[in-house]
Scaffold this motif. Structure first.
Motif, PDB file in Angstrom:
ATOM      1  N   ASP A  15      14.246  35.923 -16.620  1.00  0.00           N
ATOM      2  CA  ASP A  15      15.152  35.871 -15.501  1.00  0.00           C
ATOM      3  C   ASP A  15      14.564  35.245 -14.411  1.00  0.00           C
ATOM      4  OD1 ASP A  15      17.241  37.311 -16.724  1.00  0.00           O
ATOM      5  OD2 ASP A  15      16.793  39.226 -15.870  1.00  0.00           O
ATOM      6  N   HIS A  16      13.496  35.059 -14.514  1.00  0.00           N
ATOM      7  CA  HIS A  16      12.695  34.551 -13.254  1.00  0.00           C
ATOM      8  C   HIS A  16      12.259  33.025 -13.293  1.00  0.00           C
ATOM      9  CE1 HIS A  16      12.877  38.519 -11.766  1.00  0.00           C
ATOM     10  NE2 HIS A  16      12.223  39.006 -13.030  1.00  0.00           N
ATOM     11  N   HIS A  41      12.189  42.346 -22.590  1.00  0.00           N
ATOM     12  CA  HIS A  41      12.574  42.729 -21.145  1.00  0.00           C
ATOM     13  C   HIS A  41      13.689  44.202 -21.123  1.00  0.00           C
ATOM     14  CE1 HIS A  41      14.097  41.820 -17.019  1.00  0.00           C
ATOM     15  NE2 HIS A  41      13.550  40.566 -17.087  1.00  0.00           N
ATOM     16  N   ARG A  48      20.108  46.577 -17.672  1.00  0.00           N
ATOM     17  CA  ARG A  48      20.790  45.232 -17.137  1.00  0.00           C
ATOM     18  C   ARG A  48      21.310  45.542 -15.613  1.00  0.00           C
ATOM     19  NH1 ARG A  48      23.724  43.370 -21.975  1.00  0.00           N
ATOM     20  NH2 ARG A  48      25.299  42.872 -20.493  1.00  0.00           N
ATOM     21  N   ARG A  51      18.692  46.218 -13.412  1.00  0.00           N
ATOM     22  CA  ARG A  51      17.892  45.077 -12.825  1.00  0.00           C
ATOM     23  C   ARG A  51      18.728  44.357 -11.925  1.00  0.00           C
ATOM     24  NH1 ARG A  51      17.200  42.943 -17.560  1.00  0.00           N
ATOM     25  NH2 ARG A  51      18.786  41.314 -17.355  1.00  0.00           N
ATOM     26  N   ALA A  52      20.111  44.268 -12.156  1.00  0.00           N
ATOM     27  CA  ALA A  52      20.903  43.679 -11.142  1.00  0.00           C
ATOM     28  C   ALA A  52      21.031  44.277  -9.948  1.00  0.00           C
ATOM     29  CB  ALA A  52      22.571  43.437 -11.817  1.00  0.00           C
ATOM     30  N   ARG A  54      18.683  46.237  -8.477  1.00  0.00           N
ATOM     31  CA  ARG A  54      17.194  45.903  -7.910  1.00  0.00           C
ATOM     32  C   ARG A  54      17.222  44.350  -7.278  1.00  0.00           C
ATOM     33  NH1 ARG A  54      14.492  47.070 -12.381  1.00  0.00           N
ATOM     34  NH2 ARG A  54      13.895  45.073 -12.850  1.00  0.00           N
ATOM     35  N   HIS A  55      17.946  43.619  -7.799  1.00  0.00           N
ATOM     36  CA  HIS A  55      17.733  42.018  -7.487  1.00  0.00           C
ATOM     37  C   HIS A  55      19.170  41.700  -6.384  1.00  0.00           C
ATOM     38  CE1 HIS A  55      14.539  40.309  -9.567  1.00  0.00           C
ATOM     39  NE2 HIS A  55      15.081  41.262 -10.719  1.00  0.00           N
ATOM     40  N   GLY A  56      19.594  42.730  -6.090  1.00  0.00           N
ATOM     41  CA  GLY A  56      20.821  42.783  -5.106  1.00  0.00           C
ATOM     42  C   GLY A  56      21.863  41.959  -5.473  1.00  0.00           C
ATOM     43  N   ARG A  57      22.293  42.062  -6.765  1.00  0.00           N
ATOM     44  CA  ARG A  57      23.605  41.277  -7.178  1.00  0.00           C
ATOM     45  C   ARG A  57      24.164  41.988  -8.367  1.00  0.00           C
ATOM     46  NH1 ARG A  57      21.766  39.677 -12.452  1.00  0.00           N
ATOM     47  NH2 ARG A  57      19.409  39.389 -12.662  1.00  0.00           N
ATOM     48  N   ASP A  63      24.989  36.956 -17.878  1.00  0.00           N
ATOM     49  CA  ASP A  63      23.521  37.322 -17.990  1.00  0.00           C
ATOM     50  C   ASP A  63      22.883  36.848 -19.265  1.00  0.00           C
ATOM     51  OD1 ASP A  63      20.932  38.550 -18.348  1.00  0.00           O
ATOM     52  OD2 ASP A  63      21.552  40.631 -17.895  1.00  0.00           O
TER      53      ASP A  63
END
Length: 106
Positions: A15-16, A41, A48, A51-52, A54-57, A63
């Motif tokens: 993802d990064h 992951h 999922r 995680r979304a 946490r990343h502000g999305r 995905d």
């Protein structure tokens, strides 16, 4: 270093990286025939979503780590998906550890 590694373990990296397909191709290039790629992951359905957030999305239907997206991406870059585990538990134990484990690269 072409085709010299027996395996690659990637934990939370896909993802990064700026170009996941390029990373998958490079890993295939440096892995020996019959080598293994293990992608780990937290990717269970709740994972999922977490995680979304946490990343502000929002949760993205595109995905890469969703099995329906990962399988063709791996195939296009020289890997075969042998097993995909999508467990909701973040820790090993009952229910297992969530992980993607493509193997036998070629």
């Amino acid at each position: 270093m072409t085709r010299s590694l027996d395996g690659i373990f990637s934990a939370g990296l896909v993802d990064h990286v700026p170009d996941p397909a390029a990373a998958l191709r490079e890993w295939a290039r440096v892995t020996a025939p019959g080598g293994v790629l293990l992608l780990f992951h937290r990717s269970g359905r709740s994972g999922r979503s977490e995680r979304a957030a946490r990343h502000g999305r929002p949760l993205d239907p595109d995905d890469l780590l969703a099995e329906e997206n990962l399988r063709p991406a791996l195939h296009a870059t020289g890997w075969n998906l042998d097993r995909y585990e999508d467990a909701p538990h973040p820790l090993p134990g009952p229910g297992g550890a969530p992980r993607l484990s493509p193997g036998d690269a070629r």
